[in-house]
Design a protein around this motif. Structure first.
Motif, PDB file in Angstrom:
ATOM      1  N   ASP A 126     -53.092  -4.468  28.972  1.00 52.93           N
ATOM      2  CA  ASP A 126     -52.942  -2.879  28.564  1.00 52.93           C
ATOM      3  C   ASP A 126     -52.065  -3.094  27.889  1.00 52.93           C
ATOM      4  OD1 ASP A 126     -54.742  -1.057  27.566  1.00 52.93           O
ATOM      5  OD2 ASP A 126     -54.946  -0.080  29.333  1.00 52.93           O
ATOM      6  N   LEU A 127     -51.542  -3.311  26.924  1.00 48.79           N
ATOM      7  CA  LEU A 127     -50.358  -2.613  26.158  1.00 48.79           C
ATOM      8  C   LEU A 127     -51.015  -1.348  25.041  1.00 48.79           C
ATOM      9  CD1 LEU A 127     -48.908  -6.084  25.979  1.00 48.79           C
ATOM     10  CD2 LEU A 127     -48.644  -4.375  27.620  1.00 48.79           C
ATOM     11  N   SER A 128     -52.247  -0.788  25.093  1.00 49.92           N
ATOM     12  CA  SER A 128     -52.810  -0.035  23.643  1.00 49.92           C
ATOM     13  C   SER A 128     -51.493   1.298  24.238  1.00 49.92           C
ATOM     14  CB  SER A 128     -54.355   0.245  24.631  1.00 49.92           C
ATOM     15  OG  SER A 128     -53.496   1.107  25.887  1.00 49.92           O
ATOM     16  N   THR A 129     -50.661   1.633  25.008  1.00 48.71           N
ATOM     17  CA  THR A 129     -49.194   2.722  25.050  1.00 48.71           C
ATOM     18  C   THR A 129     -48.490   2.377  24.439  1.00 48.71           C
ATOM     19  OG1 THR A 129     -49.367   2.485  27.288  1.00 48.71           O
ATOM     20  CG2 THR A 129     -50.952   4.259  26.463  1.00 48.71           C
ATOM     21  N   CYS A 130     -48.512   0.923  23.960  1.00 49.90           N
ATOM     22  CA  CYS A 130     -47.351   0.086  23.993  1.00 49.90           C
ATOM     23  C   CYS A 130     -46.014  -0.409  23.025  1.00 49.90           C
ATOM     24  CB  CYS A 130     -46.557  -0.950  24.818  1.00 49.90           C
ATOM     25  SG  CYS A 130     -47.289  -1.013  26.290  1.00 49.90           S
ATOM     26  N   ARG A 131     -45.478   0.174  22.035  1.00 46.70           N
ATOM     27  CA  ARG A 131     -44.766  -0.077  20.633  1.00 46.70           C
ATOM     28  C   ARG A 131     -44.350  -1.223  20.507  1.00 46.70           C
ATOM     29  NH1 ARG A 131     -48.595   2.272  20.306  1.00 46.70           N
ATOM     30  NH2 ARG A 131     -49.616   4.059  20.046  1.00 46.70           N
ATOM     31  N   LEU A 176     -51.325 -11.177  21.934  1.00 46.01           N
ATOM     32  CA  LEU A 176     -51.219  -9.725  22.109  1.00 46.01           C
ATOM     33  C   LEU A 176     -50.790  -8.994  21.339  1.00 46.01           C
ATOM     34  CD1 LEU A 176     -48.368 -10.349  25.293  1.00 46.01           C
ATOM     35  CD2 LEU A 176     -50.885  -8.726  25.342  1.00 46.01           C
ATOM     36  N   LYS A 231     -54.050  -8.582  19.170  1.00 46.06           N
ATOM     37  CA  LYS A 231     -55.516  -7.487  19.956  1.00 46.06           C
ATOM     38  C   LYS A 231     -54.878  -6.061  19.942  1.00 46.06           C
ATOM     39  CE  LYS A 231     -57.316  -6.186  25.068  1.00 46.06           C
ATOM     40  NZ  LYS A 231     -57.121  -6.420  25.976  1.00 46.06           N
ATOM     41  N   PHE A 232     -53.796  -6.063  19.611  1.00 50.88           N
ATOM     42  CA  PHE A 232     -52.895  -4.305  19.745  1.00 50.88           C
ATOM     43  C   PHE A 232     -52.218  -4.199  18.389  1.00 50.88           C
ATOM     44  CE2 PHE A 232     -52.848  -6.029  23.978  1.00 50.88           C
ATOM     45  CZ  PHE A 232     -53.406  -5.270  24.704  1.00 50.88           C
ATOM     46  N   ASN A 278     -50.831  -2.212  16.783  1.00 52.56           N
ATOM     47  CA  ASN A 278     -49.858  -1.615  16.195  1.00 52.56           C
ATOM     48  C   ASN A 278     -48.889  -1.804  17.013  1.00 52.56           C
ATOM     49  OD1 ASN A 278     -50.976   0.676  15.032  1.00 52.56           O
ATOM     50  ND2 ASN A 278     -51.621   1.771  17.243  1.00 52.56           N
ATOM     51  N   LEU A 279     -48.727  -2.563  17.449  1.00 55.21           N
ATOM     52  CA  LEU A 279     -47.585  -3.528  19.062  1.00 55.21           C
ATOM     53  C   LEU A 279     -47.172  -4.435  17.680  1.00 55.21           C
ATOM     54  CD1 LEU A 279     -46.403  -4.402  21.571  1.00 55.21           C
ATOM     55  CD2 LEU A 279     -48.361  -5.763  22.286  1.00 55.21           C
TER      56      LEU A 279
END
Length: 355
Positions: A170-175, A191, A194-195, A197-198
């Motif tokens: 879960d890297l939803s809070t990572c940038r 990754l 999936k994310f 904003n990453l």
């Protein structure tokens, strides 16, 4: 577009591929190092066994871990190495049912002789390693053709595993993701899919990065990836990355260098940043026990394969936990599992570290 939901688990095929390395350890342990003879009169300490074999710690750890995984050796309650009942019957010269001669036929093979030489010398084949050090000896990665072939081979395995990694992490809070020695970039790209904003920075040598650029272009993700040609041992993070991925990289290096790499990147994390280690973990050992794991058997085989081509080996869960802890990170007790015996272990930087 490939449907990643239909990927079949590659674990068994990879286990079968690597099993030969465990067989090589069995033959080496029955002939050149002859554990059946050495331990026939009773258990010995790990240190004394090393002395009798005349080998370094890494070689002894790989060899004895392999033999424990094969259930012919065990560590007793006094932390001594001894033959199991099975090992005594099949490897001791005193047993009428020993298989010493039959197993010893394997020593006629060139691959076993190479393994024995590597165990004696504690070095990869031909003293050429598949890792890079700026101030070290020759690396197979110095050759662009070899590097390209190896990078694409590693990418093939990663394609089978990366979708599961993206599901588990879960890297939803990572940038910003820093992919250390990321080579082909397959884990980063999965990754990023999936994310949204990453962003990612992949650090590696020039030849692997060419492959990563090719794959990123195919995925339409080039605008979210920085390709950084640099030495991972000295790289200074300019991107304020809040998550560092070390995917199947630490096992390439000696324990000393692996610990240094973890500390190097932990020291550049922002508050609440994290390091994620993806690798195949050997089982932990009790405190005070010799550095010999009991398996899992396929990971012990994988460790022997790595031992043959680089300066590292597979590390135990407790070793990886201590690497993160010694680097000042709080270790997540939850270990994610992915195909091919892959494990995901995360260490977090707390705010208090910067107070």
């Amino acid at each position: 577009m490939i449907n990643t939901d239909s990927i079949l688990d590659p674990t068994q095929l990879l286990d079968d591929l690597r099993a030969a390395y465990l067989s090589q350890l069995l033959v080496a342990g029955t002939t050149r190092f002859d554990v059946g003879q050495v331990l026939a009169d009773g258990p010995l300490s790990y240190e004394l066994l090393r002395e009798k074999f005349g080998i370094q710690e890494r070689s002894a750890t790989v060899l004895l871990t392999g033999l424990c995984a094969l259930d012919v050796l065990q560590i007793n309650k006094d932390n001594l190495v001894e033959l199991t009942d099975y090992g005594r019957e099949k490897l001791s010269p005193n047993s009428p049912y020993n298989l010493r001669g039959y197993i010893g036929l394997g020593a006629l093979g060139a691959d076993v002789q190479k393994m024995i030489a590597r165990l004696e010398q504690d070095s990869p084949g031909d003293d050429i390693s598949f890792v890079y050090h700026q101030d070290a000896g020759p690396s197979a990665l110095d050759d662009p053709e070899i590097s390209d072939a190896l990078t694409r081979a590693m990418a093939a395995r990663a394609r089978n595993v990366a979708p599961a990694v993206a599901k588990r992490l879960d890297l939803s809070t990572c940038r910003h993701l820093l992919d250390v020695g990321g080579g082909h970039g397959i884990y980063s790209l999965e990754l990023l899919k999936k994310f949204p904003n990453l962003k990612a920075t992949i650090i590696d040598r020039e030849s692997p990065l060419k492959v990563a650029k090719e794959y990123a272009d195919e995925a339409g993700l080039n605008d979210r990836v920085e390709f950084c040609f640099d030495d991972i041992h000295t790289y200074e993070n300019q991107s304020e990355a809040d998550v560092v991925l070390m995917a199947n990289i630490l096992h390439d290096y000696s324990e000393q260098h692996a610990r240094k790499l973890v500390k190097h990147f932990a020291g550049q994390l922002p508050a609440l940043g994290r390091i994620v280690i993806l690798d195949a973990f050997l089982d932990s050992i009790p405190e005070g026990a010799p550095p010999i794991s009991t398996g899992p058997r396929p990971v012990a085989a994988y460790s022997a394969m790595l031992f043959s081509v680089c300066e590292g080996r597979c590390y135990r869960l407790d070793e990886y936990q201590s690497m993160l802890s010694e680097a000042g990170l709080k270790v997540d007790e939850n270990v994610g599992r992915v195909p091919a015996h892959g494990c995901l272990l995360t260490g977090f930087m707390s705010k208090s570290s910067f107070d």
